[in-house]
Design an enzyme around this catalytic site. Structure first.
Site, PDB file in Angstrom:
ATOM      1  N   GLU A 187       0.848  -1.183   0.000  1.00  0.00           N
ATOM      2  CA  GLU A 187       0.000   0.000   0.000  1.00  0.00           C
ATOM      3  C   GLU A 187       0.890   1.241   0.000  1.00  0.00           C
ATOM      4  OE1 GLU A 187      -2.818  -3.115   1.064  1.00  0.00           O
ATOM      5  OE2 GLU A 187      -0.857  -2.620   1.880  1.00  0.00           O
ATOM      6  N   SER A 188       1.420   1.567  -1.172  1.00  0.00           N
ATOM      7  CA  SER A 188       2.171   2.804  -1.440  1.00  0.00           C
ATOM      8  C   SER A 188       3.673   2.701  -1.164  1.00  0.00           C
ATOM      9  CB  SER A 188       1.538   4.001  -0.741  1.00  0.00           C
ATOM     10  OG  SER A 188       0.202   4.183  -1.188  1.00  0.00           O
ATOM     11  N   CYS A 224      -2.012   3.864   1.576  1.00  0.00           N
ATOM     12  CA  CYS A 224      -3.388   4.040   1.115  1.00  0.00           C
ATOM     13  C   CYS A 224      -4.277   2.968   1.727  1.00  0.00           C
ATOM     14  CB  CYS A 224      -3.433   3.992  -0.412  1.00  0.00           C
ATOM     15  SG  CYS A 224      -2.743   2.458  -1.105  1.00  0.00           S
ATOM     16  N   SER A 252       2.240   1.049  -8.706  1.00  0.00           N
ATOM     17  CA  SER A 252       3.023   1.902  -7.812  1.00  0.00           C
ATOM     18  C   SER A 252       4.412   2.092  -8.391  1.00  0.00           C
ATOM     19  CB  SER A 252       3.137   1.276  -6.413  1.00  0.00           C
ATOM     20  OG  SER A 252       1.910   1.349  -5.728  1.00  0.00           O
ATOM     21  N   HIS A 276       1.111   6.492  -7.539  1.00  0.00           N
ATOM     22  CA  HIS A 276       0.254   5.366  -7.179  1.00  0.00           C
ATOM     23  C   HIS A 276      -1.083   5.517  -7.890  1.00  0.00           C
ATOM     24  CE1 HIS A 276       3.203   4.237  -4.166  1.00  0.00           C
ATOM     25  NE2 HIS A 276       3.239   5.518  -3.832  1.00  0.00           N
TER      26      HIS A 276
END
Length: 476
Positions: free
Chosen positions: A92-93, A107, A281, A294
């Site tokens: 997540e990022s 995120c 990403s 992203h």
């Protein structure tokens, strides 16, 4: 380290979350940046080796960072390093680790702030970094706030949580809502230590004063540009779905080359990832600077973010960018979003950072969430809308924003195909902030098609009467 580590209760977290009634991935990220004052060992290391490879936070091994990221609820997918920084592509990022600061961007429903006490503990225990110099936490308004876990989902809860760590007796703190509360807005929290020299009559040694000169060198040319986009063009988003039979590596390479992202900063080292079935990403490095992208391509929750700290002088070398407005236009061209929020956060030159620290706020477009501005009170200039750009003008902006960054500031000039809906300039003591929000113009053809559809929807007898009145030679 003068911070408070609050207890965390799983029960309190569970009761703070509303039932999940909305479906969609939360693209807008939570962004945390923590700066530490270097200790004497870190300073000596830099003097001996010039660069920062084995100093400060960079001595922390990956398993330790992964342990911290477990609290956030994300994992490391890949990483690369150079002489200045370690970058991590996360599930997540992203995360970027310098000797003196850490940038963590996540995120989805990640619980980023719950990992902050662990970050401070790692810095203190593993690296001997006992003094926090600056803290910045920001995020765009969530698409699906009810899906977030405590303390996220409610800006007031996030500010209160941060204030329990950076307590007012030791830190100046402020929480702000930047932009329109009933429209597109961006949230910002800042914390900086109270200096002993701030107290009248204080005659003891200030523990922060020893590293003042070195911190000014670290802060030099510091900036962050963010372009936060939603309602992305569906045709553009087709490139960000993984193709059948394609490996993640093949997908990432194809997306980078075919989407237009590769033309933004082509002379950088890139670490990217293509997700299954969709999403992308990217982290890019050039010396001590980074850029990161992203993308969430699903139609019902499409979102993309672009962030960089590359100064325009560096960015201009291979591409001849003359301003950050040109960079913004380049990024917007890749995604063609319906809505765009842009923030440019830049450091002031030395000795100009506290001239307006006690200036009263004058903008009605922002709200102080925590009720008291423990840090510098924001000097906020009026919002400039699309119809008022000329009356505001570039000259007035340059008078407030440091001349060193004048050519970096978004002046509100036209972004082709977009209307500027909101714009605010802030003076935050040591930093300048420019916030702008844009929406895509509707095409006249769309309006015409709507009118035609409305005409066709008329009752039959009305349409017949209209046809009878039309001149000869004109057909429907």
């Amino acid at each position: 380290m003068i911070v408070n580590i609050p207890p965390f209760s799983e029960n309190s977290a569970a009761t703070a979350v509303s039932p999940q009634s909305l479906i969609g991935f939360e693209g807008p990220e939570k962004l945390l940046e923590v700066w530490f004052r270097p200790n004497s060992d870190a300073k000596e290391c830099r003097e001996l080796h010039h660069r920062h490879r084995s100093c400060g936070l960079r001595i922390v091994d990956q398993p330790t960072w992964e342990d911290m990221l477990n609290i956030v609820k994300c994992q490391v997918l890949s990483r690369k390093s150079n002489d200045y920084v370690d970058e991590f592509v996360l599930s997540e990022s992203s995360m970027f680790v310098y000797s003196h600061k850490i940038i963590l961007k996540t995120c989805g429903t990640t619980t980023l702030l719950l990992a902050l006490p662990r970050i401070l503990e790692i810095a203190h225990t593993n690296c001997g970094l006992e003094l926090v110099d600056s803290v910045f936490y920001s995020r765009k308004a969530f698409m699906f706030p009810a899906k977030q876990k405590w303390p996220h989902g409610n800006w007031g809860d996030e500010v209160l949580y941060l204030d329990t760590i950076f307590q007012p007796e030791h830190f100046h703190t402020s929480g702000y809502v930047v932009g329109k509360i009933n429209g597109e807005h961006w949230n910002l929290y800042t914390a900086a230590p109270r200096r002993d020299s701030d107290v009248v009559g204080w005659d003891e040694e200030d523990p922060y004063s020893e590293a003042d000169e070195e911190m000014e060198e670290l802060y030099k040319d510091d900036l962050t540009l963010e372009v936060l986009m939603s309602e992305l063009n569906p045709e553009k988003m087709k490139a960000f779905w993984k193709k059948d039979g394609e490996t993640e590596e093949e997908g990432a390479k194809r997306i980078y080359n075919d989407s237009g992202l590769g033309s933004i900063f082509p002379h950088t080292t890139v670490d990217d990832h293509c997700f299954d079935p969709c999403g992308y990403s990217l982290n890019g490095l050039i010396d001590q600077y980074y850029w990161t992208v992203h993308v969430t391509p699903e139609d019902h929750c499409s979102y993309a973010s672009f962030e960089t700290n590359i100064p325009i002088s560096v960015a201009a070398s291979p591409l001849a960018y003359q301003s950050y407005e040109e960079v913004v236009r380049k990024v917007i061209g890749v995604f063609e979003p319906g809505k765009v929020t842009v923030t440019l956060f830049s450091r002031k030159p030395e000795n100009k950072d506290r001239e307006t620290s006690d200036t009263e706020s004058r903008s009605e477009s922002s709200t102080s969430v925590n009720g008291s501005n423990h840090a510098t009170t924001l000097f906020q200039l009026p919002v400039v809308g699309p119809g008022a750009v000329a009356s505001w003008g570039r000259k007035s902006v340059d008078n407030i924003v440091s001349s060193e960054h004048a050519n970096m500031v978004l002046t509100g000039s036209a972004v082709d195909g977009y209307l500027m809906r909101d714009r605010v300039v802030y003076d935050l003591g040591g930093w300048d902030l420019v916030f702008a929000q844009f929406t895509r113009k509707r095409r006249r053809a769309l309006k015409f098609a709507t009118e035609v559809a409305a005409l066709d929807a008329r009752p039959e007898e009305v349409r017949a009467a209209g046809k009878a009145a039309e001149p000869e030679g004109i057909s429907s």
